[in-house]
Design a protein around this motif. Sequence first.
Motif, short mmCIF file in Angstrom:
data_model
loop_
_atom_site.label_atom_id
_atom_site.label_comp_id
_atom_site.label_asym_id
_atom_site.label_seq_id
_atom_site.Cartn_x
_atom_site.Cartn_y
_atom_site.Cartn_z
N LYS A 24 52.47 13.66 18.67
CA LYS A 24 51.20 14.27 18.29
C LYS A 24 50.03 13.37 18.69
N THR A 25 50.15 12.07 18.50
CA THR A 25 49.09 11.12 18.86
C THR A 25 48.90 11.08 20.37
N SER A 26 49.99 11.05 21.13
CA SER A 26 49.85 11.00 22.58
C SER A 26 49.26 12.30 23.11
N ASP A 27 49.63 13.45 22.52
CA ASP A 27 49.03 14.72 22.92
C ASP A 27 47.54 14.72 22.61
N HIS A 28 47.20 14.24 21.44
CA HIS A 28 45.79 14.17 21.04
C HIS A 28 45.01 13.25 21.98
N ARG A 29 45.59 12.13 22.31
CA ARG A 29 44.93 11.17 23.21
C ARG A 29 44.78 11.76 24.61
N SER A 30 45.79 12.46 25.10
CA SER A 30 45.69 13.07 26.43
C SER A 30 44.63 14.17 26.44
N LEU A 36 37.20 13.98 28.30
CA LEU A 36 36.31 12.96 28.85
C LEU A 36 36.20 13.08 30.36
N LEU A 37 37.33 13.30 31.02
CA LEU A 37 37.32 13.46 32.47
C LEU A 37 36.53 14.69 32.89
#
Length: 150
Positions: A24-30, A36-37
């Motif tokens: 969940k954290t990695s999905d949120h970060r991606s 941002l991109l």
Amino acid sequence: MTALWSALFFFIGVAAGAYYMKRKTSDHRSHELEALLTDLQNRHENYQQDVRSHFDHSAQLANEMTQRYRDLHEHLRAGAQVLCDDPKRSRDDNPAHQFVGLAGPAPEPQAPNPYGNIESGDFSYYEPPRDYATKDPQDKGMLDERYGFK
């Protein structure tokens, strides 16, 4: 035995929870990085559009200024010819003849290019580089093949 099963299920639950939180954290970060991109790409495209419109407007203003300068020059030249053209005055003293055409005076003749007419393979016109360094007759100049070797 129940304590063993309880401990086993507890560790399985902790591992599943850790895996779920990491995913969940990695999905949120991606998703944050993608947003941002996208934002940065939009800002860059807006900047490019601003630069393009700035230079388009600058070119338009410069062209208008040039045309107004030409109109002013032509107005002054025509006015000088109508108002100051007096056949009794000498040509140098008459302001009507002081205005130069917009093309300007004829360009100065330039020296011919000595390398322009050399045919392929004909290097007789070229000079080797000269060594202008001051030296004694027995010393070698900086362009000599043996310079710096002892």
